[in-house]
Write a protein that holds these residues in place. Structure first.
Motif, short mmCIF file in Angstrom:
data_model
loop_
_atom_site.label_atom_id
_atom_site.label_comp_id
_atom_site.label_asym_id
_atom_site.label_seq_id
_atom_site.Cartn_x
_atom_site.Cartn_y
_atom_site.Cartn_z
N ARG A 209 0.69 -1.35 0.24
CA ARG A 209 0.17 -0.01 0.26
C ARG A 209 0.61 0.94 0.19
N LEU A 210 1.97 1.70 0.79
CA LEU A 210 2.77 2.54 0.90
C LEU A 210 3.17 2.44 -0.58
N ALA A 211 3.75 1.56 -0.76
CA ALA A 211 4.35 2.07 -2.41
C ALA A 211 3.94 2.03 -3.27
N LEU A 212 2.59 1.93 -3.29
CA LEU A 212 1.98 2.16 -4.04
C LEU A 212 1.39 3.62 -4.33
N ALA A 213 0.71 4.00 -3.45
CA ALA A 213 0.82 5.09 -2.92
C ALA A 213 1.69 6.02 -3.05
#
Length: 429
Positions: A209-213
């Motif tokens: 989630r962190l990478a996608l955001a």
């Protein structure tokens, strides 16, 4: 309600109120210091050529012109600076006032890191003098002053965002970490070196989630520039890669470079200038190599089980310092994020920031007080102290047992002499 409970609540409320005083004083001092440093600039430096046209276009609401001229670096710093440049226009100022006001939000961003660090140290029982000195060093150090003098306030904004992203990830706040990481990368490309530290300490299950955001934020800020003027964006990206022919005397590439003497004219007088040069295809490997090395160092730390916030900060300081060493055109202001991440790490893991203080003095001696203008001595001195600090960070990260630093020994000796435990609980390891 029992009287004792009520008294305790009143006392607790009173203590909370009493803590606002130092916080307010610190905020006012940070604001005053930021204004003083911003207005100490006598020239806009590289900012006037590389960023000013794009920020000016935004300040005047000319979005089409903004994507045409594009800042040399990412777009986020320009978005932050545009309202302050608009204020300078309203005040009738020229480029210098525009630069000074545009540097202010970048300094304030770094001041927020200083305030947060000072408050954290205070809550852990550090003395007022230590809190003030450490907080001041975050903003007032040779690298920060050089960044303002040379026209690179975006370096301060990017450093604040990158360090903030690591701290947010360590505290289990992946969305805040992703926001700051994405904004940092959209500010300046070297923030990619913060990716490995962020993922090292991010909570398990939150990394995707962190990478996608973070990727979405970078895409939202940079995609318009790519789509509107792909050739200009590609040129800026190549410039960011650092494939320069000239090699700085503060670079690891310098001993392998070849000398070339050229004649330049200063007014009506010719002057011989000795340049150190390498093929661009060689020096262009410096920054990509630093990124690959940071990923390898992050993987090594992961396999060693070093996954705390302190580990991540040490990893980022190490990766950023190696980036400076490997950069063919190493500059003093490149060390802003090095000193900030090193100071935050050392303040959290050691009682005294001796390593950071040594680095700041050595940096000043390297760039501001060159050793009798002897390039060989300059190169040896810079690489010597930089590798000592890099080695210290590597030992702390990868050794089987944590080394006990001098700062911890001094603090322990002081507590033994005083005969009282340090306020705020046991020391962190």
């Amino acid at each position: 309600m029992p009287a004792g409970v009520k008294a305790a609540r009143v006392s607790a409320d009173g203590s909370r109120v009493s803590k606002r005083g130092p916080l307010i004083a610190g905020a006012l001092a940070a604001l005053a210091g930021s204004v003083a440093i911003a207005f100490s600039a006598n020239d806009s430096g590289d900012w006037g050529r590389q960023v000013y046209p794009a920020v000016s276009a935004l300040a005047h609401g000319e979005l089409g012109r903004f994507v045409d001229v594009q800042p040399v670096y990412g777009s986020f710093a320009a978005l932050v600076q545009a309202p302050f440049l608009a204020l300078s226009v309203a005040l009738g100022g020229g480029e210098l006032l525009a630069y000074r006001l545009s540097a202010l939000p970048c300094l304030l961003a770094l001041s927020l890191v200083a305030l947060a660090l000072g408050r954290s140290l205070h809550e852990r029982g550090r003395g007022t003098l230590t809190c003030v000195a450490v907080s001041t060093l975050v903003v007032a150090n040779p690298a920060t002053l050089a960044a303002i003098e040379l026209g690179h306030p975006e370096e301060l904004l990017c450093a604040a965002l990158a360090v903030g992203s690591v701290l947010a990830a360590a505290r289990g706040r992946p969305w805040a970490s992703a926001l700051m990481l994405g904004l940092a990368i959209a500010t300046k490309q070297w923030a990619l070196l913060a990716v490995a530290p962020v993922f090292l300490c991010a909570p398990a299950g939150s990394r995707l989630r962190l990478a996608l955001a973070a990727t979405a934020i970078v895409a939202a800020l940079l995609a318009p520039l790519v789509i509107a003027r792909p050739h200009r964006f590609a040129t800026n990206t190549r410039q960011a890669q650092g494939a320069t022919l000239n090699v700085s005397r503060f670079s690891a590439w310098w001993p392998a470079s070849e000398t070339e003497v050229r004649t330049v004219w200063v007014g009506d007088q010719p002057r011989a200038v000795t340049l150190h040069r390498l093929p661009g295809g060689v020096t262009g490997l410096g920054r990509p190599a630093a990124l690959a090395l940071s990923l390898a160092l992050g993987l090594a730390a992961w396999r060693r089980g070093r996954r705390t916030g302190d580990d991540a900060l040490a990893l980022m300081a190490l990766a950023l310092l190696l980036r400076c060493i490997l950069d063919p055109n190493d500059n003093e202001y490149y060390h802003v994020p090095v000193l900030v991440s090193l100071l935050v790490w050392e303040s959290r893991s050691r009682p005294l920031p001796l390593l950071t203080s040594f680095a700041a003095v050595a940096l000043w001696a390297s760039f501001e007080q060159p050793l009798l203008d002897h390039a060989v001595a300059n190169n040896a001195f810079y690489l010597g102290w930089a590798l000592v600090i890099a080695g210290s960070l590597a030992v702390w990260l990868y050794a089987r047992t944590r080394p006990i630093g001098l700062g911890r020994r001094l603090a322990s000796t002081g507590r033994e002499v005083a005969g009282a435990p340090r306020r705020g609980g046991a020391a962190r390891t």
